[in-house]
Enzyme design. Structure first.
Site, PDB file in Angstrom:
ATOM      1  N   ARG A 210      25.344  36.778  28.954  1.00 54.82           N
ATOM      2  CA  ARG A 210      26.104  37.998  28.661  1.00 54.82           C
ATOM      3  C   ARG A 210      26.865  37.846  27.352  1.00 54.82           C
ATOM      4  O   ARG A 210      26.994  38.781  26.584  1.00 54.82           O
ATOM      5  CB  ARG A 210      27.080  38.304  29.800  1.00 54.82           C
ATOM      6  CG  ARG A 210      26.413  39.038  30.951  1.00 54.82           C
ATOM      7  CD  ARG A 210      27.446  39.629  31.871  1.00 54.82           C
ATOM      8  NE  ARG A 210      28.287  38.596  32.464  1.00 54.82           N
ATOM      9  CZ  ARG A 210      28.081  38.042  33.641  1.00 54.82           C
ATOM     10  NH1 ARG A 210      27.076  38.456  34.391  1.00 54.82           N
ATOM     11  NH2 ARG A 210      28.875  37.113  34.110  1.00 54.82           N
TER      12      ARG A 210
ATOM     13  N   GLY B  82      29.325  30.937  39.305  1.00 55.51           N
ATOM     14  CA  GLY B  82      27.866  31.052  39.427  1.00 55.51           C
ATOM     15  C   GLY B  82      27.237  29.708  39.748  1.00 55.51           C
ATOM     16  O   GLY B  82      27.691  28.682  39.252  1.00 55.51           O
TER      17      GLY B  82
ATOM     18  N   ASP C 127      34.159  27.889  33.218  1.00 59.87           N
ATOM     19  CA  ASP C 127      35.512  27.872  32.640  1.00 59.87           C
ATOM     20  C   ASP C 127      36.518  28.637  33.496  1.00 59.87           C
ATOM     21  O   ASP C 127      37.686  28.270  33.565  1.00 59.87           O
ATOM     22  CB  ASP C 127      35.488  28.410  31.214  1.00 59.87           C
ATOM     23  CG  ASP C 127      35.071  29.857  31.170  1.00 59.87           C
ATOM     24  OD1 ASP C 127      34.054  30.197  31.811  1.00 59.87           O
ATOM     25  OD2 ASP C 127      35.753  30.663  30.523  1.00 59.87           O
TER      26      ASP C 127
ATOM     27  N   ASP D 189      24.450  28.717  31.007  1.00 59.97           N
ATOM     28  CA  ASP D 189      24.671  29.221  29.640  1.00 59.97           C
ATOM     29  C   ASP D 189      25.003  28.129  28.626  1.00 59.97           C
ATOM     30  O   ASP D 189      24.889  28.351  27.421  1.00 59.97           O
ATOM     31  CB  ASP D 189      25.824  30.237  29.624  1.00 59.97           C
ATOM     32  CG  ASP D 189      25.466  31.530  30.318  1.00 59.97           C
ATOM     33  OD1 ASP D 189      24.253  31.813  30.432  1.00 59.97           O
ATOM     34  OD2 ASP D 189      26.378  32.261  30.746  1.00 59.97           O
TER      35      ASP D 189
ATOM     36  N   ASP E 148      27.878  27.086  27.621  1.00 60.09           N
ATOM     37  CA  ASP E 148      28.810  27.714  26.667  1.00 60.09           C
ATOM     38  C   ASP E 148      30.264  27.323  26.912  1.00 60.09           C
ATOM     39  O   ASP E 148      31.163  28.113  26.674  1.00 60.09           O
ATOM     40  CB  ASP E 148      28.663  29.241  26.732  1.00 60.09           C
ATOM     41  CG  ASP E 148      29.067  29.804  28.091  1.00 60.09           C
ATOM     42  OD1 ASP E 148      29.141  29.026  29.056  1.00 60.09           O
ATOM     43  OD2 ASP E 148      29.310  31.014  28.177  1.00 60.09           O
TER      44      ASP E 148
ATOM     45  N   THR F 106      26.962  25.509  34.451  1.00 58.74           N
ATOM     46  CA  THR F 106      26.559  26.881  34.128  1.00 58.74           C
ATOM     47  C   THR F 106      25.320  26.833  33.249  1.00 58.74           C
ATOM     48  O   THR F 106      25.244  26.001  32.330  1.00 58.74           O
ATOM     49  CB  THR F 106      27.664  27.707  33.416  1.00 58.74           C
ATOM     50  OG1 THR F 106      27.060  28.802  32.746  1.00 58.74           O
ATOM     51  CG2 THR F 106      28.443  26.906  32.395  1.00 58.74           C
TER      52      THR F 106
ATOM     53  N   ARG G 240      33.251  33.839  44.419  1.00 54.90           N
ATOM     54  CA  ARG G 240      34.374  34.152  43.532  1.00 54.90           C
ATOM     55  C   ARG G 240      35.504  34.624  44.440  1.00 54.90           C
ATOM     56  O   ARG G 240      35.254  35.250  45.460  1.00 54.90           O
ATOM     57  CB  ARG G 240      33.968  35.226  42.529  1.00 54.90           C
ATOM     58  CG  ARG G 240      32.739  34.770  41.727  1.00 54.90           C
ATOM     59  CD  ARG G 240      32.426  35.623  40.549  1.00 54.90           C
ATOM     60  NE  ARG G 240      31.059  35.389  40.106  1.00 54.90           N
ATOM     61  CZ  ARG G 240      30.690  34.546  39.131  1.00 54.90           C
ATOM     62  NH1 ARG G 240      31.591  33.863  38.478  1.00 54.90           N
ATOM     63  NH2 ARG G 240      29.429  34.395  38.815  1.00 54.90           N
TER      64      ARG G 240
HETATM   65  P1  ATP Z   1      30.484  31.374  35.652  1.00 53.73           P
HETATM   66  O1  ATP Z   1      30.373  30.703  34.303  1.00 53.73           O
HETATM   67  O2  ATP Z   1      29.267  31.283  36.453  1.00 53.73           O
HETATM   68  O3  ATP Z   1      31.044  32.784  35.573  1.00 53.73           O
HETATM   69  P2  ATP Z   1      33.125  30.580  36.363  1.00 53.73           P
HETATM   70  O4  ATP Z   1      33.705  29.378  36.999  1.00 53.73           O
HETATM   71  O5  ATP Z   1      33.563  30.881  34.956  1.00 53.73           O
HETATM   72  O6  ATP Z   1      31.560  30.495  36.481  1.00 53.73           O
HETATM   73  P3  ATP Z   1      34.678  32.837  37.389  1.00 53.73           P
HETATM   74  O7  ATP Z   1      34.235  33.959  38.269  1.00 53.73           O
HETATM   75  O8  ATP Z   1      35.218  33.152  36.052  1.00 53.73           O
HETATM   76  O9  ATP Z   1      33.423  31.850  37.302  1.00 53.73           O
HETATM   77  O10 ATP Z   1      35.785  31.963  38.158  1.00 53.73           O
HETATM   78  C1  ATP Z   1      35.534  31.471  39.469  1.00 53.73           C
HETATM   79  C2  ATP Z   1      36.776  31.613  40.307  1.00 53.73           C
HETATM   80  O11 ATP Z   1      37.842  30.855  39.725  1.00 53.73           O
HETATM   81  C3  ATP Z   1      37.329  33.033  40.398  1.00 53.73           C
HETATM   82  O12 ATP Z   1      36.672  33.803  41.387  1.00 53.73           O
HETATM   83  C4  ATP Z   1      38.774  32.758  40.793  1.00 53.73           C
HETATM   84  O13 ATP Z   1      38.887  32.485  42.177  1.00 53.73           O
HETATM   85  C5  ATP Z   1      39.093  31.475  40.041  1.00 53.73           C
HETATM   86  N1  ATP Z   1      39.805  31.775  38.786  1.00 53.73           N
HETATM   87  C6  ATP Z   1      39.300  32.143  37.607  1.00 53.73           C
HETATM   88  N2  ATP Z   1      40.274  32.338  36.679  1.00 53.73           N
HETATM   89  C7  ATP Z   1      41.442  32.113  37.326  1.00 53.73           C
HETATM   90  C8  ATP Z   1      42.828  32.155  36.951  1.00 53.73           C
HETATM   91  N3  ATP Z   1      43.204  32.448  35.699  1.00 53.73           N
HETATM   92  N4  ATP Z   1      43.744  31.850  37.906  1.00 53.73           N
HETATM   93  C9  ATP Z   1      43.385  31.526  39.146  1.00 53.73           C
HETATM   94  N5  ATP Z   1      42.105  31.475  39.563  1.00 53.73           N
HETATM   95  C10 ATP Z   1      41.143  31.753  38.684  1.00 53.73           C
END
Ligand code: ATP
Length: 330
Positions: free
Chosen positions: A178, A17, A109, A134, A136, A132, A78
């Site tokens: 969330r 995000g 994360d 949040d 968090d 982010t 993503r």
């Molecule tokens: P937000 O807090 O906004 O959700 P985020 O970085 O946690 O941000 P995610 O959608 O969880 O967002 O992860 C972003 C991208 O990171 C995913 O679309 C994927 O490509 C990659 N990713 C997440 N987890 C893994 C994993 N365990 N192995 C490989 N790639 C991953």
């Protein structure tokens, strides 16, 4: 051996995000790297662009005039493909093609889990910057975008309060979160909310009951802050329930939605993003890998990726207590 000479070219990407302050971080990473004589590539659309090869050089002037902009000039996405070994193999081929030695990943994360898997498989030094709204992520007291999002919510609620008080209405305001209620809790305090309802605690429901009983007697207006992930299922569901139990009350709902992600980053977000961006490049040059840059007690820290899971932080009870002390109806 001078470790500072091992890395020659870095890639920077934003993933997950978007959050205000990401651009300021991209600017800081780019300029700090150029300052140290490195070449910089911007990877578009997060891991998706790493796989599809949407990669372009970044110069100092490419990152001019972006500090104050919300969103991310590198775009974000993503990528399901990056979760697969084949996807990460294709991403690695593109790093080889562009001669990219190391990566800075700005995201949440999930993005760090991806970075961790990738850097283990291909021995690519990778440093993360937490972004982010949040706030968090464990291991850091601050994530980029949180302060700006707080200010956006506060500004919106101030406006809603004008109409709430004119009509003597109760407004249920839903804010993002969330799994994390910190944004709802802090903005609830800042807006003088009558009750604050978050996923981590049941206390807000009791406060709401108390407030509704008081409201029926006095008919003043009121604001109830609700994190979208609350156990009742969000502001609309909770309002439906209250409307059916107390049909005489005038409860309205306002879901602030994606506006909370946008807007010009606040001063705090710009300064922290800049500190973190510079620290990320320093960390890579100091031979650090698989770490996130964190901020604890206002000092930069290095947190291993495997400790950067979404924080199940216990919410500061003190903030709930303060709210009760200050609410005139309690
Ligand atoms: P937000 O807090 O906004 O959700 P985020 O970085 O946690 O941000 P995610 O959608 O969880 O967002 O992860 C972003 C991208 O990171 C995913 O679309 C994927 O490509 C990659 N990713 C997440 N987890 C893994 C994993 N365990 N192995 C490989 N790639 C991953």
């Amino acid at each position: 051996m001078d470790k500072r000479r091992e890395i020659k070219t870095i890639g920077v990407l934003t993933s997950g995000g978007d959050a205000p302050g990401m651009n300021a971080a991209v600017r800081a990473v780019t300029r700090a790297a150029i300052h140290h004589g490195l070449q910089v590539y911007g990877v578009m659309y997060g891991y998706h662009g790493l796989i599809s090869g949407e990669i372009r050089p970044l110069t100092s002037s490419d990152v001019s005039g972006i500090m104050h902009q919300g969103g991310t000039i590198l775009k974000t996405a993503r990528s399901e493909e990056f979760r697969t070994t084949e996807g990460r193999a294709a991403a690695y081929q593109n790093l080889v093609k562009y001669g990219i030695d190391a990566l800075v990943v700005i995201g949440g994360d999930g993005s760090f889990s991806g970075a961790s898997a990738f850097s283990k498989e291909y021995d690519i030094p990778t440093v993360g910057i937490p972004g982010t709204i949040d706030n968090d992520i464990s291991g850091t007291e601050y994530t980029l975008g949180y302060d700006t999002a707080m200010n956006t919510v506060i500004e919106a609620v101030d406006k809603i309060k004008d109409t709430a008080s004119s009509h003597g209405r109760i407004f249920f305001i839903e804010v993002m979160g969330r799994e994390a209620g910190l944004l709802a809790l802090s903005t609830g305090i800042a807006c003088g909310a009558e009750a604050i309802i978050i996923p981590e605690s049941d206390e807000g429901y009791k406060d709401l009951e108390k407030f509704l009983a008081h409201y029926k007697e006095k008919k003043s207006s009121g604001i109830v802050m609700i994190a979208e992930g609350d156990k009742a299922g969000g502001a609309l569901k909770l309002a439906e329930r209250v409307n059916s139990e107390y049909p005489e009350l005038d409860v309205r709902v306002s879901i602030l939605g994606h506006m909370q992600r946008g807007g010009n980053p606040s001063g705090i977000d710009r300064v922290v993003a800049t500190q973190m961006g510079v620290a990320a490049v320093d960390a890579l040059l100091d031979d650090q890998k698989s770490i996130m840059i964190g901020l604890v007690n206002n000092k930069i820290t290095h947190v291993p990726f495997n400790k950067t899971v979404k924080a199940n932080r216990s919410i500061d009870q003190n903030l709930f207590d303060i709210q009760k002390v200050l609410n005139k109806w309690y």
